[in-house]
Design a protein around this motif. Sequence first.
Motif, mmCIF file in Angstrom:
data_model
loop_
_atom_site.group_PDB
_atom_site.id
_atom_site.type_symbol
_atom_site.label_atom_id
_atom_site.label_comp_id
_atom_site.label_asym_id
_atom_site.label_seq_id
_atom_site.Cartn_x
_atom_site.Cartn_y
_atom_site.Cartn_z
ATOM 1 N N SER A 223 -5.733 -4.513 6.909
ATOM 2 C CA SER A 223 -4.310 -4.297 6.637
ATOM 3 C C SER A 223 -4.140 -2.986 5.872
ATOM 4 O O SER A 223 -5.116 -2.328 5.493
ATOM 5 N N ILE A 224 -2.894 -2.609 5.652
ATOM 6 C CA ILE A 224 -2.581 -1.452 4.811
ATOM 7 C C ILE A 224 -2.316 -1.985 3.416
ATOM 8 O O ILE A 224 -1.481 -2.874 3.234
ATOM 9 N N PHE A 225 -3.044 -1.473 2.441
ATOM 10 C CA PHE A 225 -2.947 -1.999 1.076
ATOM 11 C C PHE A 225 -2.040 -1.101 0.240
ATOM 12 O O PHE A 225 -2.126 0.128 0.296
ATOM 13 N N ILE A 226 -1.172 -1.730 -0.544
ATOM 14 C CA ILE A 226 -0.267 -0.999 -1.436
ATOM 15 C C ILE A 226 -0.424 -1.565 -2.847
ATOM 16 O O ILE A 226 -0.159 -2.751 -3.075
ATOM 17 N N ASN A 227 -0.833 -0.732 -3.783
ATOM 18 C CA ASN A 227 -0.952 -1.187 -5.164
ATOM 19 C C ASN A 227 0.289 -0.825 -5.966
ATOM 20 O O ASN A 227 0.764 0.308 -5.933
ATOM 21 N N THR A 228 0.811 -1.807 -6.712
ATOM 22 C CA THR A 228 1.935 -1.552 -7.614
ATOM 23 C C THR A 228 1.594 -1.917 -9.054
ATOM 24 O O THR A 228 2.449 -1.827 -9.933
ATOM 25 N N ARG B 262 -5.775 1.755 5.084
ATOM 26 C CA ARG B 262 -5.411 2.804 4.140
ATOM 27 C C ARG B 262 -5.005 2.145 2.835
ATOM 28 O O ARG B 262 -4.441 1.062 2.824
ATOM 29 N N PHE B 263 -5.332 2.788 1.711
ATOM 30 C CA PHE B 263 -4.998 2.249 0.397
ATOM 31 C C PHE B 263 -3.986 3.193 -0.255
ATOM 32 O O PHE B 263 -4.312 4.317 -0.619
ATOM 33 N N TYR B 264 -2.761 2.717 -0.400
ATOM 34 C CA TYR B 264 -1.710 3.493 -1.053
ATOM 35 C C TYR B 264 -1.501 2.981 -2.473
ATOM 36 O O TYR B 264 -1.244 1.796 -2.680
ATOM 37 N N ASP B 265 -1.596 3.868 -3.434
ATOM 38 C CA ASP B 265 -1.392 3.513 -4.833
ATOM 39 C C ASP B 265 -0.079 4.123 -5.297
ATOM 40 O O ASP B 265 0.039 5.344 -5.444
ATOM 41 N N VAL B 266 0.934 3.286 -5.518
ATOM 42 C CA VAL B 266 2.252 3.787 -5.909
ATOM 43 C C VAL B 266 2.562 3.456 -7.366
ATOM 44 O O VAL B 266 3.700 3.613 -7.813
ATOM 45 N N ALA B 267 1.550 2.995 -8.110
ATOM 46 C CA ALA B 267 1.748 2.691 -9.528
ATOM 47 C C ALA B 267 1.791 3.996 -10.327
ATOM 48 O O ALA B 267 1.536 5.081 -9.806
ATOM 49 N N SER C 256 -11.170 9.800 -0.592
ATOM 50 C CA SER C 256 -9.988 10.465 -0.038
ATOM 51 C C SER C 256 -9.692 10.059 1.397
ATOM 52 O O SER C 256 -8.563 10.206 1.864
ATOM 53 N N HIS C 257 -10.696 9.542 2.109
ATOM 54 C CA HIS C 257 -10.466 9.124 3.487
ATOM 55 C C HIS C 257 -9.647 7.839 3.555
ATOM 56 O O HIS C 257 -9.066 7.515 4.601
ATOM 57 N N THR C 258 -9.588 7.104 2.449
ATOM 58 C CA THR C 258 -8.868 5.832 2.419
ATOM 59 C C THR C 258 -7.775 5.788 1.361
ATOM 60 O O THR C 258 -6.662 5.340 1.612
ATOM 61 N N TYR C 259 -8.102 6.267 0.159
ATOM 62 C CA TYR C 259 -7.237 6.100 -1.006
ATOM 63 C C TYR C 259 -6.222 7.239 -1.121
ATOM 64 O O TYR C 259 -6.572 8.413 -1.019
ATOM 65 N N ARG C 260 -4.955 6.880 -1.325
ATOM 66 C CA ARG C 260 -3.882 7.856 -1.542
ATOM 67 C C ARG C 260 -3.113 7.472 -2.806
ATOM 68 O O ARG C 260 -2.634 6.339 -2.930
#
Length: 277
Positions: A191-196, A215-220, A233-237
């Motif tokens: 899945s696409i992971f989103i951290n808050t 893909r790992f999106y970190d929006v915290a 960097s290939h996964t984490y943003r």
Amino acid sequence: MTNLKWCVIGTDPRMEKLAILLKNLNVQVLFLQTKAWSYQVERDLMSFEPDILVLPIQPLEIVTDTIGLDYFENVQKCFVGKLSPEWTRFFEASEIDIERYLENEQFIWLNAKLTAEGFIAAYYLEEHETVAGKHFMISGFGRVAKLLATQLKRMDAHPQIVVRSPVQLAEAQAMGYEVKKLEHGISCEKSIFINTIPAKWLTADYHSLLTTCQRFYDVASSPGCLALEGDFSHTYRLYTSLPGQFLKEDAAKLLFKCVTESVQHLKGGTLCYKESE
């Protein structure tokens, strides 16, 4: 006529837009585009003598020997975002009237809404594909997570809430979301992971998330949740300050409303910043 003089500091695009909105009210505004409290900032403040100071969400790095009270001599109110230990000690030792706009409930919720929409904009820019039909895992179930999950669900995506708290697990489940406990060795199942979650929790115990997610999106908040050394960097943003990056006009208007409504009682603080005749 006595005008309040405003100084706005920061590199987030919303801060520059805030300065423009204030100038449109025909007040004097000094905009300092910097991330640091420097000797140049001190010289500019000493020359301009602002009545109102607006600091950015992320605390200014202090590159001077100390912060002098002299530069706040005429400041009637200082709006602050997050404070580092150094800034906290400074304000606690001073008599400066500060207001933490990140503790304003209206600002917090509306900014969270902009953050959720900002993620959608970032996703489109990064992935070049629709969110409809995609599976997302969202860590945390605070304001941003709730609004983001709602937005994704309305767009026909499939959000799943991932938290450690039994209370939040129950709350998310009661609201109709799929849930999963955030525990060591958890799999993202492509899945696409989103951290808050605003904490550095992504340690070696959770390394499996980075190897199994699309893909790992970190929006915290900065510095994000990543506590692992190495190149991911290939996964984490890391996407911080999404409202300022993607919705700077609305983000600036929100901050503008917050700060201007709070200065009505100050000398010269009417909407047009004129003293009563």
